[in-house]
Design a protein around this motif. Structure first.
Motif, PDB file in Angstrom:
ATOM      1  N   GLU A 137       0.813  -1.209   0.000  1.00  0.00           N
ATOM      2  CA  GLU A 137       0.000   0.000   0.000  1.00  0.00           C
ATOM      3  C   GLU A 137       0.849   1.262   0.000  1.00  0.00           C
ATOM      4  O   GLU A 137       0.375   2.355   0.358  1.00  0.00           O
ATOM      5  N   ASN A 138       2.095   1.126  -0.433  1.00  0.00           N
ATOM      6  CA  ASN A 138       2.892   2.345  -0.586  1.00  0.00           C
ATOM      7  C   ASN A 138       2.469   3.066  -1.876  1.00  0.00           C
ATOM      8  O   ASN A 138       1.790   2.501  -2.743  1.00  0.00           O
ATOM      9  N   GLU A 139       2.887   4.308  -1.993  1.00  0.00           N
ATOM     10  CA  GLU A 139       2.418   5.150  -3.103  1.00  0.00           C
ATOM     11  C   GLU A 139       2.803   4.574  -4.460  1.00  0.00           C
ATOM     12  O   GLU A 139       2.009   4.591  -5.411  1.00  0.00           O
ATOM     13  N   GLU A 140       4.005   4.038  -4.560  1.00  0.00           N
ATOM     14  CA  GLU A 140       4.470   3.487  -5.843  1.00  0.00           C
ATOM     15  C   GLU A 140       3.617   2.288  -6.267  1.00  0.00           C
ATOM     16  O   GLU A 140       3.215   2.170  -7.434  1.00  0.00           O
ATOM     17  N   ILE A 142       0.505   1.566  -5.301  1.00  0.00           N
ATOM     18  CA  ILE A 142      -0.857   2.010  -5.613  1.00  0.00           C
ATOM     19  C   ILE A 142      -0.906   2.621  -7.015  1.00  0.00           C
ATOM     20  O   ILE A 142      -1.838   2.373  -7.791  1.00  0.00           O
ATOM     21  N   THR A 143       0.094   3.386  -7.343  1.00  0.00           N
ATOM     22  CA  THR A 143       0.154   3.986  -8.683  1.00  0.00           C
ATOM     23  C   THR A 143       0.241   2.914  -9.755  1.00  0.00           C
ATOM     24  O   THR A 143      -0.456   2.973 -10.772  1.00  0.00           O
ATOM     25  N   ILE A 182      -9.529   6.125  -1.150  1.00  0.00           N
ATOM     26  CA  ILE A 182      -9.143   6.422  -2.532  1.00  0.00           C
ATOM     27  C   ILE A 182     -10.385   6.837  -3.305  1.00  0.00           C
ATOM     28  O   ILE A 182     -11.340   6.071  -3.434  1.00  0.00           O
TER      29      ILE A 182
END
Length: 555
Positions: A137-140, A142-143, A182
């Protein structure tokens, strides 16, 4: 309350923004985050169907009707494998299914953990795209999940076919939250563009050929295409062959191919074969036309379709990847060519139609007589679903109602999901649906009736001839000592108890008089769906079909 897993929240938002809101869920534990999220989100319509094989075909029928993606969602392990038959059918039929399979974490594969198999890329031979979301669930991550989901949805929509998203979940599975973290404001729906100029050089070569045949396979109804083909059918050098699954209706076409096909001698082959074959759409049922065209040594074969360009007749020269209406709008502007080709086929058509009507006018009670009778009895308001094997072959000999949409799972042509597909179609479509099926396919797929969504307008006509009579029709099995037990698989089953179990009104006919009487009220409104079982066991069904073709082919 929603799932607290961000990959699920992201998936839910992307689906909603692409207006994909029909979710078919099969119960399980590993897919609990998906089940919790979708069933608590008011924008989704969720259906609970226990049998994954049936659930996937149910979704196929819904997607056939809605002409947009439908989601199937299951737990991990063999549940995902049970989706495969419907995915294969959707792949070859270009029906958009979005396949969501929950999975164990990747490091659990092949360590003997329960319900854990090699799920990633499990459908790789029959899928337009396979994707796996990350649990991180880190930003990278999720992207990357977002980009993968967009690509998956674009592929599903543009290819109009099945796409697989595998989603590993670690425990805990049931944690919920009141807030979605989100939120996506807007996503643009993808659209397919065409390079119309790419195929323009083909147009002047159309009149290089004086005998042109257009053969249309399985497709959705299309009034614009019908109109354009009618204009071509008026020409001396062009004939239009269709099947009932082509959903094209005109007196100018040749809709019952097998009436006209017979073993041509060498001289006749030269007369009737086309110089140029233009095929449109997908699978052709008629084995006779396939055999005829494969032996014709065609000068040219163009296939016009947005998706598939198969070399069905071993002579493909041009792949035209375009919307057929766009291409034909240009083609009809070309001046007609003088020829006797259309006249030759019209004479054949008149002879064969006369022989057809002569033969069927005196039929005894049999499968062929039943189909002839049903041909005139399906109301205008009904969609018609046909099962595979004998039923679709019999139906091909008649015209049926031009006001009915007609479907059959001819992508892979299996018997395994015809009833489930019909039920899914019936649930999704505002017009009522009738399924005409044989006994083996019906009993094989009896779990299709195991759901609470079947509308009271749904009708099943079951032609029970006591076994797989198709094996008495096709050449080969009747030369084997195993015919009755291992090919035909004779049985004494009826659907009466199944009808009672699933709350269908049940009617049974054993002769012409009983069937005619039941059909007088069978399509009347009711509070429950209806099942009409027609028992033709013991009738000379396969012999009559052979006699029919022999009569057509008499010189």
């Amino acid at each position: 309350m929603y799932s607290n897993k961000l990959s699920v929240q992201l998936l839910g938002e992307v689906l909603y923004r692409y207006d994909i809101t029909d979710i078919i869920i099969s119960p399980g534990s590993r897919n609990a985050p998906l089940t919790i999220h979708f069933t608590n989100h008011k924008e989704y319509t969720c259906y609970s169907i226990v049998d994954e094989r049936s659930a996937a075909f149910f979704a196929l029928g819904m997607a056939q009707s809605k002409k947009k993606p439908v989601v199937i969602c299951c737990t991990s392990g063999t549940a995902s494998a049970n989706y495969y038959p419907a995915i294969i059918e959707a792949f070859y039929q270009n029906v958009p299914l979005l396949v969501l399979t929950a999975d164990r974490p990747e490091n659990y594969v092949d360590i003997f953990d329960g319900q854990t198999i090699r799920q990633k890329n499990i459908y790789s031979n029959h899928i337009y795209g396979s994707f796996q979301l990350s649990e991180s669930e880190n930003e990278e991550s999720i992207t990357q999940n977002f980009l993968d989901l967009k690509k998956a949805l674009h592929t599903c929509i543009l290819k109009s076919g099945p796409v697989h998203i595998n989603i590993p979940f670690s425990e805990p599975l049931y944690k919920q939250t009141e807030k979605i973290e989100i939120i996506i404001d807007k996503l643009a729906l993808p659209y397919k563009s065409y390079n119309s100029d790419l195929y323009s050089p083909l147009l002047p070569t159309w009149n290089h050929y004086s005998k042109k045949m257009i053969l249309v396979g399985m497709q959705q109804p299309n009034s614009k295409l019908t109109h354009l083909l009618e204009r071509l059918a008026d020409r001396e050098d062009t004939i239009i062959l269709t099947e009932i699954t082509s959903n094209l209706n005109s007196s100018k076409f040749y809709p019952t191919i097998d009436r006209y096909m017979f073993p041509f001698g060498e001289d006749k082959m030269e007369e009737y074969k086309p110089d140029l074959l233009l095929t449109i759409g997908q699978n052709i049922v008629s084995k006779k036309i396939k055999d005829f065209l494969r032996k014709s040594n065609l000068q040219a074969h163009w296939h016009l379709d947005e998706f598939w360009h198969p070399d069905t007749y071993f002579s493909l020269t041009e792949k035209i990847e375009e919307n057929p209406v766009i291409f034909l709008k240009k083609l009809v502007k070309i001046s007609p060519k003088t020829s006797t080709y259309s006249l030759l086929w019209k004479q054949l058509k008149n002879e064969r139609e006369q022989r057809h009507h002569e033969f069927v006018a005196h039929l005894p009670f049999s499968d062929l007589w039943v189909i002839k009778t049903l041909d005139k009895k399906i109301p205008d308001s009904y969609n018609l679903q046909l099962s595979n094997s004998s039923m679709i072959r019999y139906a091909q000999l008649f015209n049926f109602n031009s006001k009915n949409k007609i479907f059959c799972n001819r992508g892979a042509s299996g018997i395994d999901g015809s009833t489930s597909t019909a039920v899914g179609f019936a649930v999704a479509d505002h017009h009522p649906t009738v399924l005409i099926t044989g006994d083996i396919g019906f009993f094989y797929d009896s779990n299709a009736l195991w759901n609470k969504y079947i509308p009271h307008t749904f009708r099943i006509i079951l032609i029970n001839n006591g076994g797989g009579d198709i094996f008495k029709i096709i050449p080969g099995p009747d030369t084997s000592n195993a015919l009755d037990e291992f090919f035909v698989t004779h049985h004494d089953r009826t659907a009466q108890l199944l009808a009672k179990e699933y709350n269908f009104e049940y009617l049974q006919a054993h002769n012409q008089e009983e069937l005619v009487k039941h059909l007088e009220s069978f399509f009347n409104s009711s509070h429950r769906p209806k099942l009409l079982e027609i028992n033709t066991a013991g009738q000379p069904n396969s012999n009559l079909l052979r006699e029919y073709f022999n009569y057509l082919n008499q010189e």
